[in-house]
Design a protein around this motif. Sequence first.
Motif, PDB file in Angstrom:
ATOM      1  N   LEU A 132       2.646  10.862 -17.916  1.00  0.00           N
ATOM      2  CA  LEU A 132       3.333   9.800 -17.179  1.00  0.00           C
ATOM      3  C   LEU A 132       3.839  10.292 -15.821  1.00  0.00           C
ATOM      4  CD1 LEU A 132       4.112   6.805 -17.801  1.00  0.00           C
ATOM      5  CD2 LEU A 132       6.388   7.664 -18.351  1.00  0.00           C
ATOM      6  N   ILE A 133       4.516  11.441 -15.818  1.00  0.00           N
ATOM      7  CA  ILE A 133       5.049  11.942 -14.542  1.00  0.00           C
ATOM      8  C   ILE A 133       3.920  12.441 -13.643  1.00  0.00           C
ATOM      9  CG2 ILE A 133       7.295  12.527 -15.532  1.00  0.00           C
ATOM     10  CD1 ILE A 133       6.420  15.471 -15.461  1.00  0.00           C
ATOM     11  N   SER A 134       2.832  12.881 -14.250  1.00  0.00           N
ATOM     12  CA  SER A 134       1.675  13.306 -13.450  1.00  0.00           C
ATOM     13  C   SER A 134       1.051  12.103 -12.751  1.00  0.00           C
ATOM     14  CB  SER A 134       0.639  13.986 -14.332  1.00  0.00           C
ATOM     15  OG  SER A 134       1.165  15.171 -14.913  1.00  0.00           O
ATOM     16  N   LYS A 135       0.973  10.988 -13.437  1.00  0.00           N
ATOM     17  CA  LYS A 135       0.464   9.756 -12.837  1.00  0.00           C
ATOM     18  C   LYS A 135       1.356   9.324 -11.681  1.00  0.00           C
ATOM     19  CE  LYS A 135      -3.122   9.002 -15.478  1.00  0.00           C
ATOM     20  NZ  LYS A 135      -4.505   8.952 -14.931  1.00  0.00           N
ATOM     21  N   ALA A 136       2.680   9.450 -11.865  1.00  0.00           N
ATOM     22  CA  ALA A 136       3.626   9.090 -10.811  1.00  0.00           C
ATOM     23  C   ALA A 136       3.489  10.031  -9.615  1.00  0.00           C
ATOM     24  CB  ALA A 136       5.050   9.129 -11.350  1.00  0.00           C
ATOM     25  N   GLU A 137       3.296  11.321  -9.884  1.00  0.00           N
ATOM     26  CA  GLU A 137       3.139  12.290  -8.794  1.00  0.00           C
ATOM     27  C   GLU A 137       1.855  12.033  -8.011  1.00  0.00           C
ATOM     28  OE1 GLU A 137       5.426  14.746  -7.724  1.00  0.00           O
ATOM     29  OE2 GLU A 137       6.507  13.310  -8.951  1.00  0.00           O
ATOM     30  N   TYR A 138       0.827  11.569  -8.692  1.00  0.00           N
ATOM     31  CA  TYR A 138      -0.416  11.220  -8.004  1.00  0.00           C
ATOM     32  C   TYR A 138      -0.166  10.087  -7.009  1.00  0.00           C
ATOM     33  CZ  TYR A 138      -5.049   9.269  -7.174  1.00  0.00           C
ATOM     34  OH  TYR A 138      -6.177   8.777  -6.572  1.00  0.00           O
ATOM     35  N   LEU A 139       0.631   9.106  -7.427  1.00  0.00           N
ATOM     36  CA  LEU A 139       0.969   7.996  -6.531  1.00  0.00           C
ATOM     37  C   LEU A 139       1.800   8.491  -5.352  1.00  0.00           C
ATOM     38  CD1 LEU A 139       1.901   5.253  -9.165  1.00  0.00           C
ATOM     39  CD2 LEU A 139      -0.237   5.493  -7.878  1.00  0.00           C
ATOM     40  N   LYS A 140       2.695   9.442  -5.602  1.00  0.00           N
ATOM     41  CA  LYS A 140       3.489  10.023  -4.513  1.00  0.00           C
ATOM     42  C   LYS A 140       2.595  10.728  -3.500  1.00  0.00           C
ATOM     43  CE  LYS A 140       7.876  11.150  -6.825  1.00  0.00           C
ATOM     44  NZ  LYS A 140       8.740  12.293  -7.184  1.00  0.00           N
ATOM     45  N   GLN A 141       1.597  11.446  -3.986  1.00  0.00           N
ATOM     46  CA  GLN A 141       0.702  12.183  -3.088  1.00  0.00           C
ATOM     47  C   GLN A 141      -0.029  11.237  -2.147  1.00  0.00           C
ATOM     48  OE1 GLN A 141      -1.882  14.642  -5.422  1.00  0.00           O
ATOM     49  NE2 GLN A 141      -0.419  16.296  -5.595  1.00  0.00           N
ATOM     50  N   ASN A 142      -0.393  10.085  -2.662  1.00  0.00           N
ATOM     51  CA  ASN A 142      -1.079   9.106  -1.820  1.00  0.00           C
ATOM     52  C   ASN A 142      -0.163   8.553  -0.737  1.00  0.00           C
ATOM     53  OD1 ASN A 142      -3.416   9.369  -3.290  1.00  0.00           O
ATOM     54  ND2 ASN A 142      -3.029   7.601  -4.603  1.00  0.00           N
ATOM     55  N   LEU A 143       1.141   8.600  -1.010  1.00  0.00           N
ATOM     56  CA  LEU A 143       2.109   8.084  -0.046  1.00  0.00           C
ATOM     57  C   LEU A 143       2.562   9.142   0.949  1.00  0.00           C
ATOM     58  CD1 LEU A 143       4.380   6.032  -2.493  1.00  0.00           C
ATOM     59  CD2 LEU A 143       2.695   5.114  -0.894  1.00  0.00           C
ATOM     60  N   THR A 144       2.383  10.414   0.610  1.00  0.00           N
ATOM     61  CA  THR A 144       2.921  11.505   1.428  1.00  0.00           C
ATOM     62  C   THR A 144       1.864  12.595   1.622  1.00  0.00           C
ATOM     63  OG1 THR A 144       3.802  12.453  -0.601  1.00  0.00           O
ATOM     64  CG2 THR A 144       5.301  11.131   0.706  1.00  0.00           C
ATOM     65  N   PHE A 145       0.875  12.322   2.431  1.00  0.00           N
ATOM     66  CA  PHE A 145      -0.270  13.228   2.599  1.00  0.00           C
ATOM     67  C   PHE A 145       0.131  14.577   3.165  1.00  0.00           C
ATOM     68  CE2 PHE A 145       0.318  10.941   6.540  1.00  0.00           C
ATOM     69  CZ  PHE A 145       0.128  11.889   7.515  1.00  0.00           C
ATOM     70  N   HIS A 146       1.193  14.627   3.982  1.00  0.00           N
ATOM     71  CA  HIS A 146       1.523  15.863   4.679  1.00  0.00           C
ATOM     72  C   HIS A 146       2.102  16.939   3.768  1.00  0.00           C
ATOM     73  CE1 HIS A 146       4.989  13.114   4.895  1.00  0.00           C
ATOM     74  NE2 HIS A 146       5.711  14.188   4.714  1.00  0.00           N
ATOM     75  N   ILE A 147       2.559  16.551   2.570  1.00  0.00           N
ATOM     76  CA  ILE A 147       3.151  17.542   1.677  1.00  0.00           C
ATOM     77  C   ILE A 147       2.070  18.263   0.862  1.00  0.00           C
ATOM     78  CG2 ILE A 147       4.844  17.847  -0.196  1.00  0.00           C
ATOM     79  CD1 ILE A 147       6.475  15.685   0.886  1.00  0.00           C
ATOM     80  N   SER A 148       0.817  17.974   1.173  1.00  0.00           N
ATOM     81  CA  SER A 148      -0.272  18.678   0.494  1.00  0.00           C
ATOM     82  C   SER A 148      -0.363  20.132   0.947  1.00  0.00           C
ATOM     83  CB  SER A 148      -1.610  17.968   0.767  1.00  0.00           C
ATOM     84  OG  SER A 148      -1.877  17.945   2.159  1.00  0.00           O
ATOM     85  N   ASP A 149       0.324  20.472   2.021  1.00  0.00           N
ATOM     86  CA  ASP A 149       0.343  21.853   2.510  1.00  0.00           C
ATOM     87  C   ASP A 149       1.342  22.646   1.665  1.00  0.00           C
ATOM     88  OD1 ASP A 149       0.695  24.257   3.857  1.00  0.00           O
ATOM     89  OD2 ASP A 149       0.344  23.341   5.814  1.00  0.00           O
ATOM     90  N   SER A 150       0.836  23.402   0.699  1.00  0.00           N
ATOM     91  CA  SER A 150       1.703  24.100  -0.253  1.00  0.00           C
ATOM     92  C   SER A 150       2.548  25.180   0.410  1.00  0.00           C
ATOM     93  CB  SER A 150       0.860  24.720  -1.375  1.00  0.00           C
ATOM     94  OG  SER A 150      -0.081  25.640  -0.852  1.00  0.00           O
ATOM     95  N   ALA A 151       2.034  25.803   1.481  1.00  0.00           N
ATOM     96  CA  ALA A 151       2.792  26.864   2.152  1.00  0.00           C
ATOM     97  C   ALA A 151       4.074  26.313   2.755  1.00  0.00           C
ATOM     98  CB  ALA A 151       1.928  27.513   3.233  1.00  0.00           C
ATOM     99  N   LYS A 152       3.984  25.130   3.349  1.00  0.00           N
ATOM    100  CA  LYS A 152       5.170  24.496   3.918  1.00  0.00           C
ATOM    101  C   LYS A 152       6.160  24.095   2.826  1.00  0.00           C
ATOM    102  CE  LYS A 152       2.764  22.742   8.006  1.00  0.00           C
ATOM    103  NZ  LYS A 152       2.314  21.535   8.751  1.00  0.00           N
ATOM    104  N   LEU A 153       5.612  23.606   1.727  1.00  0.00           N
ATOM    105  CA  LEU A 153       6.468  23.203   0.607  1.00  0.00           C
ATOM    106  C   LEU A 153       7.202  24.407   0.033  1.00  0.00           C
ATOM    107  CD1 LEU A 153       7.327  20.785  -1.129  1.00  0.00           C
ATOM    108  CD2 LEU A 153       5.456  21.346  -2.681  1.00  0.00           C
ATOM    109  N   VAL A 154       6.509  25.530  -0.102  1.00  0.00           N
ATOM    110  CA  VAL A 154       7.127  26.755  -0.619  1.00  0.00           C
ATOM    111  C   VAL A 154       8.230  27.238   0.317  1.00  0.00           C
ATOM    112  CG1 VAL A 154       6.740  29.201  -1.091  1.00  0.00           C
ATOM    113  CG2 VAL A 154       5.140  27.499  -1.968  1.00  0.00           C
ATOM    114  N   LEU A 155       7.979  27.191   1.620  1.00  0.00           N
ATOM    115  CA  LEU A 155       8.988  27.596   2.584  1.00  0.00           C
ATOM    116  C   LEU A 155      10.229  26.712   2.475  1.00  0.00           C
ATOM    117  CD1 LEU A 155       9.957  29.287   4.994  1.00  0.00           C
ATOM    118  CD2 LEU A 155       8.821  27.631   6.504  1.00  0.00           C
ATOM    119  N   TYR A 156      10.017  25.412   2.385  1.00  0.00           N
ATOM    120  CA  TYR A 156      11.148  24.493   2.256  1.00  0.00           C
ATOM    121  C   TYR A 156      11.899  24.747   0.944  1.00  0.00           C
ATOM    122  CZ  TYR A 156      13.901  20.272   1.797  1.00  0.00           C
ATOM    123  OH  TYR A 156      14.946  19.403   1.625  1.00  0.00           O
TER     124      TYR A 156
END
Length: 298
Positions: free
Chosen positions: A171-195
């Motif tokens: 269920l939460i994986s399905k929700a996260e998939y929808l989030k990814q479609n809404l927030t393309f820029h967070i696909s950069d894992s290096a930036k996410l790790v830094l934050y």
Amino acid sequence: MVVEKMKKDIPHITFNPVSTDSYGFEIVSIEHIANNKNRHTHDPELPHQLKFYNLIFFTQGSGRHFIDFKWFPVQENSLVYLTKDQISAFEFSEKLKGYCIIFTEEYFVNSFSNLTNDFVFRLFNPELFSPILQIAKNSDFLTYFNLLLKEYGNPHSFNHKTIINSLLTILISKAEYLKQNLTFHISDSAKLVLYQNFVSLLEKNLTQSRSANFYAKELAVSYKHLNTVCKELINKTAKNVIDDFIILQAKRNLINSTTNSSELAYKLGFEDPTNFTKYFKKNTGLTPKSFIQSLQKD
């Protein structure tokens, strides 16, 4: 759920399910909470602090929900993410229906241990995403949600706990998939790790420094790079992130403890209580005292 009575007007809500074999997980209908609100020491329509995780899925109607001192509109198929220690309040109406999927921190850690660190960090981080996710009517999220409800209603079925854990993960994986479609820029894992590392450092060094340069140095990156990443991910400067974090901690302390504003100033790393009051007013438009008064009026 049970209310742990506090000395302040806003209490902690701790996990205390009806069933003794809940293993840290429970699903409760909003109707049940609304119909039994007078049985609690605290009215769930008034602000309270969560001591567990809560996913609220609204299945009917429209209204609003109070999260960390802001009201957010909700409607049919709105999914609300509430993390441990957040401030929350319902606004019940006859047409607003849904369910609270509640689980403890221990359940969270144990059940999602097989997921990646960045996935877990994204899951309940109110800075990265809006706490409200609107689920499309044709999404298969609804299918798995109904399956979870069905399985939860059969506690004596074979391998019940594993089935529940698996369905919740889906269920939460399905929700996260929808989030990814809404927030393309967070696909950069290096930036996410830094934050993520920035936030972790901020939590540990809150009383030591409120300087973005300090945290950039600790992270071994330039101030400019840290600032750029924060702007790209959450549309805030690094200094904004620091200020917002401190103000949120200040608000939570002001409403949930007997600590006065002078004591809180030292607790948050301010050498002079007057400076804390000025800092708080600069960022909120209110003094600590007037903030409490305004919240009580709401």
